[in-house]
Design a protein around this motif. Sequence first.
Motif, PDB file in Angstrom:
ATOM      1  N   GLY A 307       0.813  -1.211   0.000  1.00 24.88           N
ATOM      2  CA  GLY A 307       0.000   0.000   0.000  1.00 24.88           C
ATOM      3  C   GLY A 307       0.845   1.258   0.000  1.00 24.88           C
ATOM      4  N   THR A 311       4.106   1.611   2.602  1.00 27.02           N
ATOM      5  CA  THR A 311       5.394   1.600   1.917  1.00 27.02           C
ATOM      6  C   THR A 311       6.207   2.831   2.289  1.00 27.02           C
ATOM      7  N   THR A 367      -3.071  -5.343   3.406  1.00 27.24           N
ATOM      8  CA  THR A 367      -3.831  -5.303   2.153  1.00 27.24           C
ATOM      9  C   THR A 367      -5.145  -4.562   2.341  1.00 27.24           C
ATOM     10  N   LEU A 370      -4.445  -0.958   1.981  1.00 31.63           N
ATOM     11  CA  LEU A 370      -4.294  -0.578   0.568  1.00 31.63           C
ATOM     12  C   LEU A 370      -5.653  -0.443  -0.110  1.00 31.63           C
ATOM     13  N   GLU A 373      -7.280   2.668   0.688  1.00 28.60           N
ATOM     14  CA  GLU A 373      -6.605   3.791   0.030  1.00 28.60           C
ATOM     15  C   GLU A 373      -7.083   4.002  -1.403  1.00 28.60           C
ATOM     16  N   TYR A 459       5.244   0.500  -4.206  1.00 25.50           N
ATOM     17  CA  TYR A 459       4.407   1.351  -5.041  1.00 25.50           C
ATOM     18  C   TYR A 459       3.972   0.622  -6.309  1.00 25.50           C
ATOM     19  N   ALA A 462       1.142  -1.748  -5.448  1.00 32.37           N
ATOM     20  CA  ALA A 462      -0.151  -1.084  -5.264  1.00 32.37           C
ATOM     21  C   ALA A 462      -0.837  -0.866  -6.606  1.00 32.37           C
TER      22      ALA A 462
END
Length: 512
Positions: A307, A311, A367, A370, A373, A459, A462
């Motif tokens: 995420g 990160t 997760t 993420l 997000e 990154y 993601a």
Amino acid sequence: MSYFDQKVPPKREDRLKAVIAHQDSICGLAKRCEGKGGKSCLIDDGERGFTQGSICLLLPALAMLNTLPDNVVLLHSALGCGSCTHSQNANVRVGSAVRQGKARDGIWLSTALDETDVISGGEPKLEQAIIEADRRYRPATIAIVAGCVPGIIGDDIDGVAQKLQTQVSAKLLPVHCEGFKTKIWATAYDAVYHTIGRNLLEERGVTDPKPEEALAVLREQEREARTVNLMNVSSMGRVDEQELERLLTALGLEVNVFPVFSHPDSFVKATRAALSISTCPTHDDYFLGYLQERFDVPSIIRHMPIGIANTSLWLRDVAAVFGAEEQVERLIAVEEAELREALEEFRPLFQGKRVFISAGEFRALATANLLQEIGFEVVGIRSFHHDEFADEEYGKLAKEAKTDYVVDIANVQPFEEANLLNRLKPDLFLGHANGNMTAAKLGIPTHVIYNTGLAYIGYRGAYEIARRLHRQLKNPAYNRNLAANLWLPYTENWYGAEPFSYLNTRGRAENE
């Protein structure tokens, strides 16, 4: 006394007070942690009046050991205990090809203990197998992995290894994976690290290399001062390793990936690094503690780099050790800006979509972060166990949650999962490759949460996760067809029952 002074590592129920039977909510768990005054939100384990099967310690242990080059895995148990290695060999072949340029098969043998061995003892058969494995393959190491049978009948694999060490050229590595001793199969990571620490790091790595040239000595010391151990126990594929190597290299660091696909002769590098960086606290805490205790290698064991936010936090922690705070902020600003722009095309489809996540504790929680997000609404999480390392993650998720949602601590238990999914009716389910069947048969689009051929970390991970989920949600016809033609073995009475009716969680009242 250090855990590594003992022949057998402690089980996680004792060492970390880990639990596998508990139900709560994300806000409830976050509140527990806050209420402890910054201390760990340890909870009492519960019991289930009815349970379904889970995996054994052997599966994650063999997944690690089979990746080691120039190693033979000798499974001391019944023959069927090694069946998982057939499916794992694909990972060994692909992993060795992308890392070393040549595909190779993992080599595993079995003593194939039978009824006669249970009665008379299996040590003579183990001795013969060790000598034959050494003669036939001439490996650098032989991992002697004990399953349940030798643990029950009392075979001493450490004694056999000590007796035969002078008779074979390979280094013998006893690994205790007696599945009946613990319900927390993450103890398998500790079992493998335990034998690495006791047998591959004690003799070597204490003294520095002694080049004849003084300049060579200085260069080696400078390199080691910028070298970091990047821990991977097989939960990351090469594409994820490369993403983290890219980010760490941008900070001027040299990366030593350890231990998967690392030759036993190279393990000494781990003892000379300036820092060890965990990629998953569930996997790494046992060994990182040993490296710090025995070789004074400090470690960071906090965030999992899945995420955007996690990160960046992971990178900031590393940069702080090397005084690279300004450098890392420039790197993060560029990476986050590029990623957020790339994610914009996916967000309209994700908005309002509800998702359920099932995985090992830290991967499930990271997760979930993420997915929040990038626009999803998390409606449920099933973690395979709970321990203190997840405390901070609960707070992160609760802070961003639109509404409170269920957290099921369970070592799989698909009957609870089926009930929850039937009630929650999420738009998407993320679980392990062998754990998506329940959701798929209920007509829910599924995505694998762990596959060493795909990107998940950093990154790049993601973006790749978002891209794959976008494609999955645009065409969910496959899962609709499954639901129309297949069914699960649960009755309507069970779907109407309380999903945790078989779960008795002790100690809940005193903590609320």
